[in-house]
Design a protein around this motif. Sequence first.
Motif, short mmCIF file in Angstrom:
data_model
loop_
_atom_site.label_atom_id
_atom_site.label_comp_id
_atom_site.label_asym_id
_atom_site.label_seq_id
_atom_site.Cartn_x
_atom_site.Cartn_y
_atom_site.Cartn_z
N ARG A 90 -2.19 11.53 -9.77
CA ARG A 90 -1.92 10.38 -8.89
C ARG A 90 -3.05 9.36 -9.00
N ASP A 91 -4.29 9.86 -9.00
CA ASP A 91 -5.45 8.96 -9.13
C ASP A 91 -5.46 8.29 -10.50
N TRP A 92 -5.10 9.07 -11.55
CA TRP A 92 -5.07 8.52 -12.92
C TRP A 92 -4.08 7.36 -13.01
N ILE A 93 -2.89 7.56 -12.45
CA ILE A 93 -1.85 6.51 -12.47
C ILE A 93 -2.31 5.28 -11.69
N ASP A 94 -2.90 5.52 -10.52
CA ASP A 94 -3.36 4.39 -9.69
C ASP A 94 -4.43 3.58 -10.41
N GLU A 95 -5.32 4.26 -11.14
CA GLU A 95 -6.36 3.55 -11.89
C GLU A 95 -5.75 2.73 -13.03
N LYS A 96 -4.78 3.31 -13.73
CA LYS A 96 -4.13 2.59 -14.82
C LYS A 96 -3.38 1.36 -14.30
N ASN A 97 -2.82 1.47 -13.09
CA ASN A 97 -2.07 0.36 -12.52
C ASN A 97 -2.97 -0.81 -12.13
N LYS A 98 -4.27 -0.57 -12.03
CA LYS A 98 -5.21 -1.65 -11.70
C LYS A 98 -5.57 -2.49 -12.92
N GLU A 99 -5.28 -1.96 -14.11
CA GLU A 99 -5.61 -2.70 -15.33
C GLU A 99 -4.73 -3.95 -15.45
N SER A 100 -5.29 -4.95 -16.08
CA SER A 100 -4.63 -6.27 -16.09
C SER A 100 -3.33 -6.29 -16.89
N TRP A 114 4.77 3.12 -16.94
CA TRP A 114 5.04 1.77 -16.46
C TRP A 114 4.07 1.33 -15.38
N LYS A 115 3.51 0.16 -15.54
CA LYS A 115 2.53 -0.39 -14.60
C LYS A 115 3.25 -0.93 -13.36
N LEU A 116 2.90 -0.33 -12.20
CA LEU A 116 3.42 -0.79 -10.92
C LEU A 116 2.21 -1.25 -10.10
N SER A 117 2.05 -2.55 -10.00
CA SER A 117 0.81 -3.11 -9.45
C SER A 117 0.64 -2.84 -7.96
N THR A 118 1.73 -2.83 -7.21
CA THR A 118 1.61 -2.66 -5.75
C THR A 118 2.59 -1.61 -5.25
N GLY A 119 2.32 -1.14 -4.05
CA GLY A 119 3.21 -0.18 -3.41
C GLY A 119 4.57 -0.78 -3.13
N SER A 120 4.60 -2.07 -2.80
CA SER A 120 5.89 -2.73 -2.50
C SER A 120 6.73 -2.87 -3.77
N GLU A 121 6.06 -3.10 -4.91
CA GLU A 121 6.78 -3.18 -6.18
C GLU A 121 7.40 -1.82 -6.52
N ARG A 122 6.63 -0.76 -6.29
CA ARG A 122 7.13 0.59 -6.55
C ARG A 122 8.32 0.90 -5.64
N ALA A 123 8.19 0.56 -4.36
CA ALA A 123 9.26 0.84 -3.40
C ALA A 123 10.54 0.09 -3.77
N LYS A 124 10.37 -1.08 -4.38
CA LYS A 124 11.53 -1.91 -4.73
C LYS A 124 12.31 -1.32 -5.89
N ILE A 125 11.60 -0.86 -6.95
CA ILE A 125 12.32 -0.42 -8.16
C ILE A 125 12.60 1.08 -8.16
N TRP A 126 11.93 1.85 -7.29
CA TRP A 126 12.05 3.31 -7.34
C TRP A 126 13.48 3.80 -7.16
N PRO A 127 14.23 3.29 -6.15
CA PRO A 127 15.63 3.75 -6.00
C PRO A 127 16.47 3.49 -7.25
N ASP A 128 16.21 2.36 -7.95
CA ASP A 128 16.96 2.04 -9.18
C ASP A 128 16.59 3.02 -10.29
#
Length: 466
Positions: free
Chosen positions: A281-291, A390-404
Amino acid sequence: MATKNYVAELNEYAQRNRLKLKYEYLGSDGPDHNKVFSQKAIIDGKDYPKGVGKTKKDAKVKAAENALRCLLDGKCQDLTENAAEASTSAETDINFICWLNEYGQRNRLTIKPMETTRPGPNNAIPWCSFMVGEKEYPAVSGKTAREAKEEAAKLVYDIINGNKTTDEDAKDKNVGNGQNEMPTVSRFTSEFEPLEHLGKGAFGSVYKVKDKQLKIEYAVKIGCYKEKSLREVRTLSDLFHRNIVRYYTFWMQDTGYDESCGPTTKFLYIQMELCAKNTLRDWIDEKNKESVQNLKRREESLRIAQEIVCGVEYIHSRNHIHRDLKPANIMFGVEGEVKIGDFGLVTSDDDDEERTVCKGTPSYMAPEQRKYDRKVDMFALGLIFFELLWKLSTGSERAKIWPDVRRQRFPEEFSVTFTKEKQIINSLLSEKPEDRPDASAVKAELEEWTQIFNSHKASHQENQTV
């Protein structure tokens, strides 16, 4: 001397000296097919050393011999020692495991062996203790698992028959997990030096500790004991794989360490391999911070996905379902290798009753909510694989596409960039469990794709250098 009639001689001696002689039957020990009988002679109210034999008659003859030798030779002290040796010799013929099982049947008590291993100087040392009804007896070690079990059964025999107390055994046998007789909290604080509190979950807390003798660091998980909490222990003890968190041993105590349970609840301690503090979980969160999304993330994700599926394949081969696969339950070893952990919700693949209620983390849970099999782990694996790539920059972005994503609808750019990975993930997220591939098939497909990917990468680098 063996042909003498000691009973007749003792009777004659008592009559000649006007002494009152009687024999007292002291009972028997051992299973029905291998009993040991004891009797003693009482002369003018004085007890003489007991006699031990395979029959009541043999025991009476031995008791008469012991009394005569005391009276005629003055060797009562030696006889007491010899009688103890004879009793011990007779005990060596007893099958203590059979005796314990018969004792449980006779007294309507459940007998449960608790077999574990603990790290030793060169390799793991087998330990065993017995639960007799609600009482847990101390653990004993042995050179083999069978020897530890036999020694543990003998210890129960000795305690029940009053031959030994748990305090004596703590000195003689290096007891590991006694009950009320020992201050069990010392098992944790005397054997280990707590270094760091790593985290807290539904089960309890995990601590980083150092073994005081071996100078090796481990993780110890501490929580309130419940019958179902042994499920994780049983599963961990059945698993030994590079991509599974390694289990060493467990014990139960009346007290916790910075923990609180009900007044009648015991504490369960599980000693495990120490992993890196950061999870997947930490690894993914760190990768998602990359530009930007980059090639290195894809390469690392393929390696991680392969190792996860190797672990899942092994879990399934041992007839288990994890039921709670998610990035927070996936860790890394000292060499960066993937380690699947947290088997608190594990169940057997053929236990229909246990699988009637779906459990796990909702966002990674398969669509099937009641009757399900090992394919629930494959659904979770598909979601994890997507999240790795897949890079998910924010929690809201993840919440939006996750059901799809759960319905196999992916962002357009993802479908274009990760054509092969999308195909694998798509199969894993099939709504019907029977349409999902098993771990072995996914493992083979990932290995094949990784070879192709690395080949393309090498060709690309070569073209750039020309």
